[in-house]
Write an enzyme that holds these catalytic residues in place. Structure first.
Site, PDB file in Angstrom:
ATOM      1  N   SER A  61       0.824  -1.220   0.000  1.00  0.00           N
ATOM      2  CA  SER A  61       0.000   0.000   0.000  1.00  0.00           C
ATOM      3  C   SER A  61       0.855   1.266   0.000  1.00  0.00           C
ATOM      4  O   SER A  61       0.627   2.178  -0.796  1.00  0.00           O
ATOM      5  CB  SER A  61      -0.901   0.005   1.231  1.00  0.00           C
ATOM      6  OG  SER A  61      -1.727  -1.127   1.206  1.00  0.00           O
ATOM      7  N   GLU A  76       9.514  -5.827  -5.980  1.00  0.00           N
ATOM      8  CA  GLU A  76       8.593  -6.563  -5.105  1.00  0.00           C
ATOM      9  C   GLU A  76       8.928  -8.049  -5.222  1.00  0.00           C
ATOM     10  O   GLU A  76       8.881  -8.615  -6.308  1.00  0.00           O
ATOM     11  CB  GLU A  76       7.144  -6.293  -5.523  1.00  0.00           C
ATOM     12  CG  GLU A  76       6.113  -7.162  -4.841  1.00  0.00           C
ATOM     13  CD  GLU A  76       6.162  -7.091  -3.314  1.00  0.00           C
ATOM     14  OE1 GLU A  76       6.000  -5.998  -2.753  1.00  0.00           O
ATOM     15  OE2 GLU A  76       6.393  -8.155  -2.686  1.00  0.00           O
ATOM     16  N   THR A 116       0.633  -6.801   1.701  1.00  0.00           N
ATOM     17  CA  THR A 116      -0.146  -7.557   2.686  1.00  0.00           C
ATOM     18  C   THR A 116      -1.637  -7.266   2.572  1.00  0.00           C
ATOM     19  O   THR A 116      -2.460  -8.185   2.549  1.00  0.00           O
ATOM     20  CB  THR A 116       0.336  -7.200   4.112  1.00  0.00           C
ATOM     21  OG1 THR A 116       1.716  -7.536   4.211  1.00  0.00           O
ATOM     22  CG2 THR A 116      -0.450  -7.976   5.168  1.00  0.00           C
ATOM     23  N   TYR A 141      -3.301  -3.143  -9.560  1.00  0.00           N
ATOM     24  CA  TYR A 141      -2.160  -2.431  -8.970  1.00  0.00           C
ATOM     25  C   TYR A 141      -1.002  -2.361  -9.975  1.00  0.00           C
ATOM     26  O   TYR A 141      -0.347  -1.332 -10.115  1.00  0.00           O
ATOM     27  CB  TYR A 141      -1.705  -3.120  -7.675  1.00  0.00           C
ATOM     28  CG  TYR A 141      -2.373  -2.573  -6.445  1.00  0.00           C
ATOM     29  CD1 TYR A 141      -3.716  -2.790  -6.199  1.00  0.00           C
ATOM     30  CD2 TYR A 141      -1.664  -1.810  -5.527  1.00  0.00           C
ATOM     31  CE1 TYR A 141      -4.343  -2.275  -5.083  1.00  0.00           C
ATOM     32  CE2 TYR A 141      -2.274  -1.293  -4.394  1.00  0.00           C
ATOM     33  CZ  TYR A 141      -3.618  -1.528  -4.183  1.00  0.00           C
ATOM     34  OH  TYR A 141      -4.226  -1.011  -3.074  1.00  0.00           O
ATOM     35  N   TYR A 145      -6.170  -8.261  16.714  1.00  0.00           N
ATOM     36  CA  TYR A 145      -7.022  -8.103  15.537  1.00  0.00           C
ATOM     37  C   TYR A 145      -7.249  -9.437  14.815  1.00  0.00           C
ATOM     38  O   TYR A 145      -8.377  -9.844  14.589  1.00  0.00           O
ATOM     39  CB  TYR A 145      -6.327  -7.173  14.523  1.00  0.00           C
ATOM     40  CG  TYR A 145      -6.361  -5.705  14.828  1.00  0.00           C
ATOM     41  CD1 TYR A 145      -7.336  -4.900  14.276  1.00  0.00           C
ATOM     42  CD2 TYR A 145      -5.389  -5.108  15.622  1.00  0.00           C
ATOM     43  CE1 TYR A 145      -7.350  -3.533  14.502  1.00  0.00           C
ATOM     44  CE2 TYR A 145      -5.395  -3.752  15.860  1.00  0.00           C
ATOM     45  CZ  TYR A 145      -6.377  -2.972  15.294  1.00  0.00           C
ATOM     46  OH  TYR A 145      -6.392  -1.622  15.519  1.00  0.00           O
ATOM     47  N   GLY A 148       1.001 -10.886  16.463  1.00  0.00           N
ATOM     48  CA  GLY A 148       1.622  -9.638  16.053  1.00  0.00           C
ATOM     49  C   GLY A 148       2.462  -9.792  14.793  1.00  0.00           C
ATOM     50  O   GLY A 148       2.681 -10.897  14.300  1.00  0.00           O
ATOM     51  N   GLU A 166     -28.359   6.607  14.751  1.00  0.00           N
ATOM     52  CA  GLU A 166     -29.033   7.711  15.442  1.00  0.00           C
ATOM     53  C   GLU A 166     -28.694   7.720  16.940  1.00  0.00           C
ATOM     54  O   GLU A 166     -28.806   8.753  17.600  1.00  0.00           O
ATOM     55  CB  GLU A 166     -30.551   7.654  15.242  1.00  0.00           C
ATOM     56  CG  GLU A 166     -31.250   6.509  15.938  1.00  0.00           C
ATOM     57  CD  GLU A 166     -32.773   6.512  15.711  1.00  0.00           C
ATOM     58  OE1 GLU A 166     -33.383   7.572  15.869  1.00  0.00           O
ATOM     59  OE2 GLU A 166     -33.313   5.452  15.365  1.00  0.00           O
TER      60      GLU A 166
HETATM   61  P1  NDP Z   1      -2.028  -7.630  17.526  1.00  0.00           P
HETATM   62  O1  NDP Z   1      -0.920  -6.745  17.879  1.00  0.00           O
HETATM   63  O2  NDP Z   1      -3.371  -7.067  17.245  1.00  0.00           O
HETATM   64  O3  NDP Z   1      -2.221  -8.714  18.675  1.00  0.00           O
HETATM   65  C1  NDP Z   1      -1.161  -9.538  19.039  1.00  0.00           C
HETATM   66  C2  NDP Z   1      -1.634 -10.487  20.116  1.00  0.00           C
HETATM   67  O4  NDP Z   1      -0.629 -11.455  20.322  1.00  0.00           O
HETATM   68  C3  NDP Z   1      -1.897  -9.817  21.445  1.00  0.00           C
HETATM   69  O5  NDP Z   1      -2.972 -10.463  22.068  1.00  0.00           O
HETATM   70  C4  NDP Z   1      -0.589 -10.066  22.205  1.00  0.00           C
HETATM   71  O6  NDP Z   1      -0.783 -10.158  23.589  1.00  0.00           O
HETATM   72  C5  NDP Z   1      -0.197 -11.416  21.672  1.00  0.00           C
HETATM   73  N1  NDP Z   1       1.259 -11.634  21.693  1.00  0.00           N
HETATM   74  C6  NDP Z   1       2.212 -10.756  21.338  1.00  0.00           C
HETATM   75  N2  NDP Z   1       3.431 -11.307  21.464  1.00  0.00           N
HETATM   76  C7  NDP Z   1       3.238 -12.564  21.919  1.00  0.00           C
HETATM   77  C8  NDP Z   1       4.101 -13.631  22.271  1.00  0.00           C
HETATM   78  N3  NDP Z   1       5.427 -13.500  22.184  1.00  0.00           N
HETATM   79  N4  NDP Z   1       3.554 -14.779  22.710  1.00  0.00           N
HETATM   80  C9  NDP Z   1       2.224 -14.902  22.822  1.00  0.00           C
HETATM   81  N5  NDP Z   1       1.350 -13.933  22.506  1.00  0.00           N
HETATM   82  C10 NDP Z   1       1.858 -12.773  22.059  1.00  0.00           C
HETATM   83  O7  NDP Z   1      -1.473  -8.489  16.293  1.00  0.00           O
HETATM   84  P2  NDP Z   1      -2.169  -9.318  15.118  1.00  0.00           P
HETATM   85  O8  NDP Z   1      -1.199 -10.371  14.770  1.00  0.00           O
HETATM   86  O9  NDP Z   1      -3.566  -9.697  15.468  1.00  0.00           O
HETATM   87  O10 NDP Z   1      -2.224  -8.256  13.937  1.00  0.00           O
HETATM   88  C11 NDP Z   1      -1.029  -7.610  13.519  1.00  0.00           C
HETATM   89  C12 NDP Z   1      -1.284  -6.173  13.134  1.00  0.00           C
HETATM   90  O11 NDP Z   1      -1.943  -6.133  11.888  1.00  0.00           O
HETATM   91  C13 NDP Z   1      -2.182  -5.415  14.100  1.00  0.00           C
HETATM   92  O12 NDP Z   1      -1.450  -4.792  15.114  1.00  0.00           O
HETATM   93  C14 NDP Z   1      -2.881  -4.427  13.218  1.00  0.00           C
HETATM   94  O13 NDP Z   1      -2.157  -3.245  13.221  1.00  0.00           O
HETATM   95  C15 NDP Z   1      -2.863  -5.076  11.850  1.00  0.00           C
HETATM   96  N6  NDP Z   1      -4.204  -5.593  11.535  1.00  0.00           N
HETATM   97  C16 NDP Z   1      -5.233  -4.702  11.428  1.00  0.00           C
HETATM   98  C17 NDP Z   1      -6.501  -5.143  11.134  1.00  0.00           C
HETATM   99  C18 NDP Z   1      -7.601  -4.156  11.036  1.00  0.00           C
HETATM  100  O14 NDP Z   1      -7.335  -2.967  10.901  1.00  0.00           O
HETATM  101  N7  NDP Z   1      -8.870  -4.568  11.142  1.00  0.00           N
HETATM  102  C19 NDP Z   1      -6.794  -6.567  10.928  1.00  0.00           C
HETATM  103  C20 NDP Z   1      -5.649  -7.412  11.085  1.00  0.00           C
HETATM  104  C21 NDP Z   1      -4.406  -6.933  11.372  1.00  0.00           C
HETATM  105  P3  NDP Z   1      -0.611  -8.883  24.531  1.00  0.00           P
HETATM  106  O15 NDP Z   1      -1.891  -8.135  24.460  1.00  0.00           O
HETATM  107  O16 NDP Z   1      -0.364  -9.521  25.862  1.00  0.00           O
HETATM  108  O17 NDP Z   1       0.573  -8.132  24.029  1.00  0.00           O
END
Ligand code: NDP
Length: 448
Positions: free
Chosen positions: A15, A35, A42, A99, A178, A263, A442
């Site tokens: 993007s 690329e 992604t 794209y 997420y 994450g 509303e």
């Molecule tokens: P997130 O950051 O949303 O969530 C990560 C989760 O994994 C949290 O619950 C975290 O726990 C846990 N975690 C982190 N590190 C570890 C570890 N070492 N061991 C076990 N658990 C762990 O990441 P996602 O992978 O869901 O998504 C990645 C990113 O992609 C998001 O941050 C977002 O920015 C983007 N995204 C956005 C979307 C949207 O806009 N709708 C949809 C999908 C992705 P804790 O809370 O304890 O840190």
């Protein structure tokens, strides 16, 4: 004649990279982009777009069920995963083509290969070709982070989840963010047994507590299991192909698929950044200033690789700001305040501005308003699922500083309401707006 092959070389056609390439080219720059995977990045290839299509597909489960209450005689329906998967992947192919066309029509040269840095103004392609550019933009995004534990190779990530051969009957999802909550909703609607396993006791950290609690409660009512404070120990592959997940503080779970959603880390490994002095932070993200410039003046970065806000529209803004500033003579700084976000869970969440906890910390004196209601459609359908809208107001100024919503179409409604929050409108401004009846939106102008 320039001493460089290009004015701008972009690494990564996602993007941020595509927007920056296109705009820089439209300002007259000679641009090339490399690329290594697929043009679109992604969001288009293995993120927002195919995920949202799966969310639509999944929601039919509830719509078809509820249709009977609205008088439709619906025969027993069966869901066919491969039909949806293939249609979604075909749509992804179509968008990838678009794209590519956009880049072509802006005369951007595309190298479908990996590029690495060999100097502040030089890259090397995988075939050994060396290319010079006055400026280089890193827009390589992020990559799923998989914690280290025995058997992690048996798990999949969001990269593979769109390509599954068949729908798993039982899915364990690691993480509470997420991706975990979105795919828990998707698989659950398709009929899979879903267990979310989280290392802590909180889902969707960063969202308002009441909204998170509501999603948790609705998800559990829909049949999704949650295991908290249960870090993964190992995954064992059984002879019949099933997987047994061993957890701390919890019984083992057997599943047909394990999705890791813990994450995403900035995609900077092996790019040669450190060798030429580009500073990275402790997460491996490229450190940049407001102008997207790294510690090496000819090298810039935008999007997830900088780990500011990992959202597609933010990466696009950064790409645009970079190109306008550097090639368009229009210095632009991205404003990160009041960026709206959504979780496409079932039901979805939309949010903008401060949570109640943040507002209390930062402002001290606040007022909160909530509307806890059952959408009209859910009432007739007999679906006992309540929406929750929450508004946070600065008591000193009456300004609305946060809006948080969970319920049908919450992201669609929130996007429009976010304009009001961004514009600094007050609770009185919301109140002065006549309600549009009957709608869910509303509720925003009827909060008491
Ligand atoms: P997130 O950051 O949303 O969530 C990560 C989760 O994994 C949290 O619950 C975290 O726990 C846990 N975690 C982190 N590190 C570890 C570890 N070492 N061991 C076990 N658990 C762990 O990441 P996602 O992978 O869901 O998504 C990645 C990113 O992609 C998001 O941050 C977002 O920015 C983007 N995204 C956005 C979307 C949207 O806009 N709708 C949809 C999908 C992705 P804790 O809370 O304890 O840190």
């Amino acid at each position: 004649m320039s001493e460089f092959d290009y004015d701008l070389f972009v690494i990564g056609a996602g993007s941020g990279g595509v927007r920056a390439s296109r705009i820089a080219a439209s300002h007259g720059a000679r641009v090339a982009v490399a690329e290594e995977h697929r043009v679109g990045g992604t969001c288009v290839i293995r993120g927002c777009v195919p995920k949202k299509l799966l969310v639509y597909g999944a929601h039919f489960a509830e719509d078809i069920h509820d249709a009977r209450k609205f008088g439709w005689e619906v025969a027993d329906c069966k869901f066919n995963w491969t039909v949806l998967r293939d249609n979604v992947l075909a749509e992804v192919d179509r968008l990838e083509g678009l794209y590519g066309q956009t880049l072509d029509s802006h005369k951007v040269t595309v190298f479908k290969t990996r590029a690495t840095l060999i100097g502040p103004q030089k890259v090397r392609l995988a075939d050994g070709q060396e290319i010079s550019a006055e400026r280089i933009l890193i827009a390589t995004g992020g990559w799923p982070f998989v914690p280290e534990f025995p058997g992690s190779e048996h798990a999949i990530t969001s990269n593979e989840v769109f390509h599954l051969d068949k729908l798993p009957k039982r899915v364990v999802i690691a993480g509470g963010g997420y991706i975990a909550n979105e795919f828990a909703g998707i698989f659950n609607e398709f009929g899979s047994k879903v267990t979310i396993v989280n290392r802590g006791d909180t889902i969707l950290r960063g969202y308002d507590e009441q909204i998170r609690d509501r999603l948790l409660q609705i998800s559990m009512t829909k049949g999704i299991d949650f295991k908290f404070n249960a870090p993964f120990q190992s995954i064992e592959k059984n002879d019949d192909g099933t997987l047994t997940v061993h957890l701390e503080n919890c019984d083992a779970i057997t599943a047909d698929a394990v999705l890791i959603a813990t994450g995403r880390t900035p995609n900077t490994k092996g790019l040669g950044l450190e060798d030429i002095g580009v500073e990275l932070d402790e997460h491996g993200a490229i450190k940049v200033g407001d102008d997207n410039q790294s510690s090496v003046p000819s090298i810039y970065a935008v999007g997830d690789v900088t780990n500011r806000i990992q959202l597609t529209p933010v990466a696009i803004r950064e790409g645009q700001a970079f190109a306008d500033s550097v090639f368009g003579g229009k210095p632009t700084v991205v404003d990160y305040k009041n960026v709206p976000s959504a979780v496409f869970s079932h039901p979805p969440i939309g949010a903008v501005g401060m949570t109640e906890a943040e507002a209390r910390n930062k402002l001290g004196s606040i007022r909160t308003y909530t509307s806890d209601f059952r959408a009209m459609k859910n009432v007739l359908a007999g679906r006992n699922e309540r929406a929750l809208y929450k508004m946070i107001v600065n008591a000193a100024t009456d300004q609305v500083v946060g809006l948080h919503m969970i319920g049908p179409d919450a992201p669609e409604i929130l996007q429009a309401a976010a304009i009001a929050v961004k514009a600094g409108l007050t609770k009185a401004d919301f109140d002065a707006t006549v309600a549009l009846h009957p709608s869910m939106a509303e509720e925003l102008v009827l909060l008491k």
